[in-house]
Design a protein around this motif. Sequence first.
Motif, mmCIF file in Angstrom:
data_model
loop_
_atom_site.group_PDB
_atom_site.id
_atom_site.type_symbol
_atom_site.label_atom_id
_atom_site.label_comp_id
_atom_site.label_asym_id
_atom_site.label_seq_id
_atom_site.Cartn_x
_atom_site.Cartn_y
_atom_site.Cartn_z
ATOM 1 N N HIS A 183 34.759 21.830 31.839
ATOM 2 C CA HIS A 183 36.059 22.348 32.293
ATOM 3 C C HIS A 183 36.914 22.900 31.158
ATOM 4 C CE1 HIS A 183 37.430 18.183 31.333
ATOM 5 N NE2 HIS A 183 38.502 18.837 30.941
ATOM 6 N N THR A 233 32.054 20.259 27.099
ATOM 7 C CA THR A 233 32.636 19.718 28.326
ATOM 8 C C THR A 233 33.000 20.896 29.227
ATOM 9 O OG1 THR A 233 33.554 17.959 26.975
ATOM 10 C CG2 THR A 233 34.426 18.178 29.214
ATOM 11 N N LYS A 264 36.881 28.417 29.980
ATOM 12 C CA LYS A 264 37.264 29.284 31.092
ATOM 13 C C LYS A 264 36.234 30.396 31.243
ATOM 14 C CE LYS A 264 40.756 30.768 33.905
ATOM 15 N NZ LYS A 264 41.952 31.523 33.517
ATOM 16 N N ASP A 301 28.887 20.728 35.240
ATOM 17 C CA ASP A 301 28.780 21.854 36.157
ATOM 18 C C ASP A 301 29.156 23.171 35.487
ATOM 19 O OD1 ASP A 301 31.375 21.440 35.698
ATOM 20 O OD2 ASP A 301 32.030 21.483 37.787
ATOM 21 N N PHE A 302 29.164 23.181 34.167
ATOM 22 C CA PHE A 302 29.543 24.401 33.468
ATOM 23 C C PHE A 302 28.678 25.548 33.978
ATOM 24 C CE2 PHE A 302 29.812 26.374 28.956
ATOM 25 C CZ PHE A 302 30.455 27.464 29.490
ATOM 26 N N SER A 305 38.764 14.869 26.255
ATOM 27 C CA SER A 305 39.036 16.207 26.786
ATOM 28 C C SER A 305 40.261 16.209 27.703
ATOM 29 C CB SER A 305 37.811 16.733 27.530
ATOM 30 O OG SER A 305 37.571 15.912 28.639
ATOM 31 N N GLN A 347 42.397 25.008 28.208
ATOM 32 C CA GLN A 347 41.093 25.681 28.311
ATOM 33 C C GLN A 347 40.979 26.764 27.246
ATOM 34 O OE1 GLN A 347 40.736 27.180 32.399
ATOM 35 N NE2 GLN A 347 38.860 25.958 32.479
ATOM 36 N N LYS A 384 29.986 31.781 33.951
ATOM 37 C CA LYS A 384 31.169 31.979 33.097
ATOM 38 C C LYS A 384 30.964 33.040 32.024
ATOM 39 C CE LYS A 384 33.100 27.433 33.828
ATOM 40 N NZ LYS A 384 33.468 26.138 33.247
#
Length: 637
Positions: free
Chosen positions: A223, A221, A226, A49-50, A189, A194, A253
């Motif tokens: 999460h 990955t 940031k 879901d990045f 991970s 982060q 992001k």
Amino acid sequence: MFILKMLSSFRRRRGVYFLTVVLLWVGVTYLMWTHLDGEGSSWPRIRGDFFPREEYRIATGRVGPAKRHGDNKVHKAYSSKKAGVGDVERNVKDDAGNATVVFRGDLPPEPMPNEPDFDVVRQLFNITNAGDGGKAFKIDPQRLPPEEQMKYETAFRKNAMNEYVSNIIGVRRRLRDPRLEGCAERYSSAGLPQTSIIICFVNEAWSTLLRLVHSIHDNTTPHLVKEVILVDDGSSWDFLGRPLDVYMARFPKVQIVRATKGLGLMVARTLGYNYTTAPVITFLDSHCECFPGWLEPLLTPLATDPKVVTTPCIDSIDRNDFGIGVGPDVLVGVVEFPTLQFGWRLQPPREKKRRKSKLEPVRSPAMAGGLFSITREYFDLLGGFDPGMKIWGGENIEMSFKIWMCGGRIETPICSRVGHVFHSHSSYRGLREGAFVAGEANNARVVEVWMDDYKKYYGHYRRPMSKKRYQPGDVSERVMLRERIRCKPFSWYIQNVYPEVALPGDGVYSGEIRNEAFPKKCLDMMTSKEGGHPAMFDCHGQGGTQLFDMTDLDEIVSLNRCLARVHGGVSNYKSNWASRDHIWEYKDKLIRRHNNCLTVNATQHVVMGECSGKKSQQWTWNYHRPRRKTVLRIEEM
Ligand code: UDP
Ligand code: MN
């Protein structure tokens, strides 16, 4: 043409126009949707879901100024840039920096400068899946029609790489997993901090910049990231303005920070840093591609030791065909003397012995500088980048020295791999006044602040450094910083981190090498070009190619090249710390390896001959110093 005419007549009737735009939009969406999901589609699936999947394809996003901390001299400035985005994107409502935009899937907005004429290119070459998996994509430009050839050449010149081919490959491609066996299992991970990713760019090509962001998206990955901060360091190309904002809005992001004028990479990175919020900062050059699993190995060591700084293995993306060649597993970064340039070596025996397994990170005395992860805590303690440095160069050496001297270390987890385009030249140098002298001034700052009495080893290869070129400026703040955080002396760094170094004139044996049979002649490397042959030459006392140092590792070095035995003769090769052909023994005036001795033959050529102890095998050096005990020699392994 037909559609354009239709549109212009419709323009008078706004309602119909709007309807047409909506219909067109639906049409294009449908086409892209079916194309992208169709059988044989070359696009990788989106992981995690990045960046949400639906945003990726057709997105309605917000374009707003990045959040900022501190420094208010710099702001987002898209107003100065032209739109330049294709028809679909014109459906934009912009109110005070917020825009609702519609994107064209994976295709870059048009018109992009130097975009190949795809209709033409497709007829000449098979471009399906071009570059897929990181493979090279080669085309013969001679086969292109003249106007396309012109584009091809202009694009290459402007970007110092083959932008035309990069554009054919497109803004996104799959990359294979090049990691060694065991890497995937070694890193997880879970529990990792982060990171914020900072990417500075100045006039970067559209496709390379976007391919980097897509590769982060696809191979990271979610999460662990940031935010991704793109810092536009005063680019002059229009498409890096508004069109970039629009494109990047699909990635929640990603934030774009724009400098109002060129700051140089050190200050630009610091600007980006001011926007970061994660406990770890990761810097990348703007023409990289990140391989699957690249990030975990960079973050893992930092989770337990905030003073470790990690750099990935840097694989070369070929600037001609964008094939990614996976390099050797283990390379060590060093700084060369007297130039203070960065270089690569194979691992020295000392390091090879320390590493218990093939997968264990390797330690480097220096880092290339463009790609690394560092904790916010250590970055702050070290005072970040030197704000007195300009444009490009030297900042990686400053970072390297202080990371080690102030209690930390640099290591490369060899399971982390990132590709980087090595350019034919620095294309932005024309854009930046003083780019050519900036590097030397930056080096001078490093020398003044960090090198203590080793300062004398900095200079030009052949001539002494002139006052005019040695311009450190005011370094008092940086000297105070070094004192405040109580960093170790430079001699500690040399003794413990980099004992294999070849400091010109500081070898275990050093100076001129004279032969007993030809007392007026000196051994002369003759050239610093690899593969050249040393010879006997009149002694000139000027150092240069007649200054030889035997390092603690037993290499014999002049001008950063070492004396190597090849095919029964001697030649001049780049030092690598690992080849037995570069290792010598100096004893009882003989320079030897087993039963073969460096000899001057009857025709005064320097060759290898069976050791007999005759005069033409006897050599004398000017100076001798005790060995550094910290070096492990090849023979001792
Ligand atoms: N860069 C920048 N401002 C400058 C010079 C360079 O932001 O004044 C960026 C550049 O776009 C690149 C990174 O800094 O992303 C490193 O520069 P470059 O790739 O030219 O260095 P190299 O890889 O050749 O050492
Ligand atoms: Mn680069």
